[in-house]
Design a protein around this motif. Structure first.
Motif, mmCIF file in Angstrom:
data_model
loop_
_atom_site.group_PDB
_atom_site.id
_atom_site.type_symbol
_atom_site.label_atom_id
_atom_site.label_comp_id
_atom_site.label_asym_id
_atom_site.label_seq_id
_atom_site.Cartn_x
_atom_site.Cartn_y
_atom_site.Cartn_z
ATOM 1 N N TRP A 1 0.833 -1.197 0.000
ATOM 2 C CA TRP A 1 0.000 0.000 0.000
ATOM 3 C C TRP A 1 0.872 1.253 0.000
ATOM 4 C CZ3 TRP A 1 -4.479 -1.905 -1.090
ATOM 5 C CH2 TRP A 1 -4.896 -3.111 -0.554
ATOM 6 N N TYR A 2 2.021 1.152 0.670
ATOM 7 C CA TYR A 2 2.981 2.255 0.694
ATOM 8 C C TYR A 2 4.373 1.712 0.374
ATOM 9 C CZ TYR A 2 -0.649 4.983 2.996
ATOM 10 O OH TYR A 2 -1.826 5.630 3.284
ATOM 11 N N ARG A 3 5.151 2.507 -0.383
ATOM 12 C CA ARG A 3 6.518 2.121 -0.696
ATOM 13 C C ARG A 3 7.429 3.314 -0.478
ATOM 14 N NH1 ARG A 3 10.243 2.270 -4.727
ATOM 15 N NH2 ARG A 3 8.900 3.544 -6.073
ATOM 16 N N LEU A 4 8.524 3.085 0.263
ATOM 17 C CA LEU A 4 9.470 4.155 0.542
ATOM 18 C C LEU A 4 10.225 4.522 -0.733
ATOM 19 C CD1 LEU A 4 10.855 5.931 2.761
ATOM 20 C CD2 LEU A 4 12.601 4.128 2.876
ATOM 21 N N VAL A 5 10.098 5.777 -1.143
ATOM 22 C CA VAL A 5 10.801 6.264 -2.330
ATOM 23 C C VAL A 5 12.125 6.895 -1.921
ATOM 24 C CG1 VAL A 5 10.734 7.863 -4.281
ATOM 25 C CG2 VAL A 5 8.651 6.646 -3.581
ATOM 26 N N SER A 6 12.071 7.790 -0.937
ATOM 27 C CA SER A 6 13.289 8.456 -0.469
ATOM 28 C C SER A 6 13.033 9.073 0.899
ATOM 29 C CB SER A 6 13.734 9.548 -1.452
ATOM 30 O OG SER A 6 12.748 10.571 -1.525
ATOM 31 N N TYR A 7 14.101 9.477 1.531
ATOM 32 C CA TYR A 7 13.979 10.160 2.820
ATOM 33 C C TYR A 7 15.185 11.084 2.977
ATOM 34 C CZ TYR A 7 17.807 7.540 4.820
ATOM 35 O OH TYR A 7 19.059 7.048 5.069
ATOM 36 N N SER B 1 16.861 -4.059 10.255
ATOM 37 C CA SER B 1 15.988 -3.467 11.261
ATOM 38 C C SER B 1 14.689 -4.260 11.342
ATOM 39 C CB SER B 1 15.671 -2.007 10.914
ATOM 40 O OG SER B 1 14.743 -1.469 11.836
ATOM 41 N N THR B 2 14.211 -4.462 12.554
ATOM 42 C CA THR B 2 12.921 -5.104 12.778
ATOM 43 C C THR B 2 12.108 -4.216 13.702
ATOM 44 O OG1 THR B 2 13.990 -7.270 12.631
ATOM 45 C CG2 THR B 2 11.747 -7.220 13.484
ATOM 46 N N VAL B 3 10.863 -3.957 13.334
ATOM 47 C CA VAL B 3 9.976 -3.172 14.196
ATOM 48 C C VAL B 3 8.704 -3.973 14.453
ATOM 49 C CG1 VAL B 3 10.840 -0.959 13.342
ATOM 50 C CG2 VAL B 3 8.818 -1.972 12.289
ATOM 51 N N GLY C 1 7.713 -5.802 10.994
ATOM 52 C CA GLY C 1 8.239 -5.476 9.674
ATOM 53 C C GLY C 1 9.751 -5.534 9.690
ATOM 54 N N ARG C 2 10.326 -5.778 8.538
ATOM 55 C CA ARG C 2 11.774 -5.953 8.440
ATOM 56 C C ARG C 2 12.310 -5.142 7.281
ATOM 57 N NH1 ARG C 2 14.788 -9.939 5.722
ATOM 58 N NH2 ARG C 2 16.783 -10.492 6.711
ATOM 59 N N GLY C 3 13.479 -4.537 7.470
ATOM 60 C CA GLY C 3 14.100 -3.765 6.405
ATOM 61 C C GLY C 3 15.601 -3.979 6.374
ATOM 62 N N GLU D 1 17.697 4.060 6.663
ATOM 63 C CA GLU D 1 16.889 3.532 5.568
ATOM 64 C C GLU D 1 16.307 2.166 5.929
ATOM 65 O OE1 GLU D 1 17.318 2.037 0.921
ATOM 66 O OE2 GLU D 1 18.934 3.210 1.830
ATOM 67 N N ALA D 2 17.128 1.301 6.533
ATOM 68 C CA ALA D 2 16.643 -0.018 6.959
ATOM 69 C C ALA D 2 15.485 0.125 7.936
ATOM 70 C CB ALA D 2 17.779 -0.818 7.599
ATOM 71 N N SER D 3 15.600 1.075 8.865
ATOM 72 C CA SER D 3 14.545 1.309 9.862
ATOM 73 C C SER D 3 13.268 1.798 9.190
ATOM 74 C CB SER D 3 15.022 2.326 10.895
ATOM 75 O OG SER D 3 16.200 1.890 11.532
ATOM 76 N N ALA D 4 13.401 2.731 8.240
ATOM 77 C CA ALA D 4 12.232 3.262 7.540
ATOM 78 C C ALA D 4 11.535 2.167 6.736
ATOM 79 C CB ALA D 4 12.654 4.405 6.618
ATOM 80 N N ARG D 5 12.325 1.325 6.067
ATOM 81 C CA ARG D 5 11.736 0.240 5.286
ATOM 82 C C ARG D 5 10.995 -0.745 6.199
ATOM 83 N NH1 ARG D 5 13.047 0.346 0.123
ATOM 84 N NH2 ARG D 5 14.893 1.506 -0.567
ATOM 85 N N ALA D 6 11.559 -1.037 7.351
ATOM 86 C CA ALA D 6 10.910 -1.947 8.295
ATOM 87 C C ALA D 6 9.585 -1.377 8.782
ATOM 88 C CB ALA D 6 11.842 -2.211 9.479
ATOM 89 N N TYR D 7 9.564 -0.073 9.057
ATOM 90 C CA TYR D 7 8.343 0.585 9.552
ATOM 91 C C TYR D 7 7.237 0.540 8.490
ATOM 92 C CZ TYR D 7 6.268 3.799 13.006
ATOM 93 O OH TYR D 7 5.504 4.358 14.002
ATOM 94 N N VAL D 8 7.610 0.837 7.248
ATOM 95 C CA VAL D 8 6.636 0.801 6.153
ATOM 96 C C VAL D 8 6.143 -0.624 5.924
ATOM 97 C CG1 VAL D 8 6.313 1.181 3.675
ATOM 98 C CG2 VAL D 8 7.541 2.881 5.047
ATOM 99 N N ASN D 9 7.045 -1.595 6.008
ATOM 100 C CA ASN D 9 6.675 -2.999 5.839
ATOM 101 C C ASN D 9 5.660 -3.437 6.892
ATOM 102 O OD1 ASN D 9 8.065 -6.169 6.541
ATOM 103 N ND2 ASN D 9 6.945 -5.708 4.671
ATOM 104 N N ALA D 10 5.878 -3.039 8.141
ATOM 105 C CA ALA D 10 4.942 -3.383 9.221
ATOM 106 C C ALA D 10 3.582 -2.722 9.001
ATOM 107 C CB ALA D 10 5.529 -2.965 10.570
ATOM 108 N N ILE D 11 3.593 -1.485 8.535
ATOM 109 C CA ILE D 11 2.332 -0.775 8.261
ATOM 110 C C ILE D 11 1.556 -1.472 7.140
ATOM 111 C CG2 ILE D 11 1.386 1.360 7.284
ATOM 112 C CD1 ILE D 11 3.571 2.854 8.890
#
Length: 514
Positions: free
Chosen positions: A389-395, A464-466, A477-479, A486-496
């Motif tokens: 539903w959401y994908r990290l493009v940049s930060y 990263s795991t959240v 979620g895992r990133g 970036e790993a943390s952000a990807r994990a957060y989005v994955n969990a969401i």
């Protein structure tokens, strides 16, 4: 002549009861497939009556997994047993695993039942389950704290009613090896018909004795051992499969038993379960810990270089771990990459290899060398089966030191286009998480956060795991990235994304807006 011990793996049932662990159906199937590769005899797929998700998970495993016996857990009542029977209707080799407590403290304070009532329920439940499925395992919960005479009566009733396996659990990790071995011998001598069924043992690790107790039970005549990958489970966990198997393997001269386990699959299964559950393996863990084959002392190093047997009773290759894990770099081609995948025993389709090779080349551009652990991490981190539903493009993050708050902005891709938000936080990771929350439009309850390096070195791949919580349910979620933020952000989005899939999208956003 060596006796063969059956291995009953309960990673997907008791292991999932580890605090903080929440596996979805697809993750359970992945682990089940690894258990097939390990060649376990029985897979306990779950507790179908516990929740719709558990029921679906057991049903899917029963339908998709062939080879091992597939067991479902039930309390000793018709409703639970019916749920197991229904969940296992497509299983090639189904087993009902039913249980009732037999210790005085459990009968008085939990069940509020007399001994006669427990005996009656034992017979009734086993007999009822036997109408639908031939293979019935009966467990006397808290057996190690039960009266031995009464325990014999209970098991006799279960066997007479049709049980094919009787399980003797050390439910709270209370017993000791000598005591437990004596109990198994007592049961063998005093329970009618016990020679016609398997004697199983299920040990918890509250006193750190789960593996020792299981080994003592095998010496006393147990024929089945229940265990989990990495020793996962309630409280301090269960007997660890890898420790039991390698004890049998390394000291087969002493135990005189064998199993069907393919030891070369142990490290792979351990790594996968650790990644999917988010539960790290302690570095000094026997068999599969990072230090299990590390030698710091100069005397030890010298001995190992001359002859590994001086300080290693197990070769790392036996459990599927490469002694030299530096394998590839940015100039390595596809052929070398595919060859390494085969050496690691991953037989993947061409489309998956294409995706992994692209990820490998991207990683190799950031790192000097790529280790086996990095490759395995990329494989486990394959594209999610959940809708993105959401994908990290940049930060972007600006952190002003300890005295100032960090500021982060994120760009997320959605089905409606790009959304971008910014926020402040107590640090760069907190700021990124808060910016993501603003971008998705609803609050996320962060329950736990974990960050680790896959390998050593300043350019190590970070994982990263959240864990987030919504309406009492936990989603992890895992990133992966060489950049920990970036790993943390990807994990957060994955969990969401997992949360939205499980709860219904866009219903979650609609409820949050209201």
């Amino acid at each position: 002549m060596e006796r063969r011990i059956k291995i009953f793996d309960t990673t997907l049932r008791d292991g999932e009861q580890t605090p903080g662990v929440c596996l979805d159906m697809h993750e359970k199937l992945e682990i089940a497939r690894s258990l097939v590769k390990l060649n376990v005899d029985i897979i306990e797929a779950g507790f179908p009556i516990a929740s719709p998700g558990d029921f679906k998970g057991v049903s899917q495993i029963a339908e998709c997994i062939k080879g091992p016996v597939i067991a479902g857990l039930s309390r000793a009542n018709k409703k639970d047993i019916d749920a197991v029977v229904e969940a296992l209707k497509k299983a090639e080799r189904p087993r009902v695993h039913t249980f009732i407590a037999t210790s005085d403290i459990h009968m008085e304070y939990k069940l509020k039942m007399s001994r006669d009532q427990v005996l009656a329920v034992t017979e009734e439940s086993v007999r009822y389950a036997k109408q639908f499925i031939e293979d019935i395992e009966f467990s006397a919960e808290d057996a190690s704290r039960s009266d031995w005479g009464f325990l014999c009566q209970v098991y006799a009733k279960a066997i007479a009613a049709g049980a094919t396996v009787i399980n003797v659990p050390d439910t709270v990790g209370y017993t000791t090896p000598d005591e437990y071995g004596a109990l198994i011998r007592h049961l063998r001598e005093h329970v009618p018909g016990i020679d016609k069924v398997d004697i199983s043992v299920h040990c918890h690790n509250d006193l750190g004795l789960a593996v020792a107790n299981s080994l003592a039970a095998v010496q006393a005549g147990a024929t089945q051992v229940e265990c989990t990958i990495n020793g996962l489970g309630e409280r301090a966990g269960n007997a660890a499969l890898e420790e039991l198997i390698m004890a049998f393997y390394t000291r087969r001269d002493y135990y005189n038993v064998t199993t069907n386990i393919d030891t070369k699959q142990i490290y792979r299964a351990s790594t996968q379960v650790s990644a999917l559950t988010g539960v790290d393996v302690q570095i000094n863990k026997a068999i599969v810990g990072d230090n299990a084959f590390a030698h710091e002392s100069g005397i030890h190093q010298h001995g190992v270089m001359n002859n590994s047997l001086t300080y290693e009773i197990i070769s790392p290759e036996v459990i599927g771990m490469s002694r030299n894990s530096i394998v590839l770099g940015k100039h390595s081609g596809r052929h070398a990459f595919e060859d390494r995948l085969k050496q690691l025993d991953y037989n993947l389709d061409s489309e998956t290899v294409n995706i992994l090779f692209a990820k490998f080349k991207d990683l190799a551009d950031r790192k000097k060398v790529v280790f086996d652990q990095d490759i395995v991490a990329l494989i486990i981190d394959k594209p999610s089966v959940h809708p993105a539903w959401y994908r990290l493009v940049s930060y972007q993050v600006v952190s002003g030191g300890s005295a100032n708050a960090a500021t982060a902005s994120v760009r997320l891709e959605t089905s409606n286009g790009i959304t971008e938000e910014a926020s402040c936080g107590d640090g760069p990771v907190d700021a990124v998480f808060k910016a993501i929350e603003q971008a998705v439009g609803f609050a996320v309850g962060l329950k736990d956060y974990q960050l680790k390096a896959i390998t050593a070195g300043e350019d190590a791949l970070g994982e990263s795991t959240v864990w987030i919580e919504y309406n009492g349910a936990v989603y992890n979620g895992r990133g992966l990235s060489t950049d920990v933020i970036e790993a943390s952000a990807r994990a957060y989005v994955n969990a969401i994304n997992k949360r939205l899939t499980a709860c219904g999208y866009p219903e979650v956003r609609k409820a949050a807006a209201e």
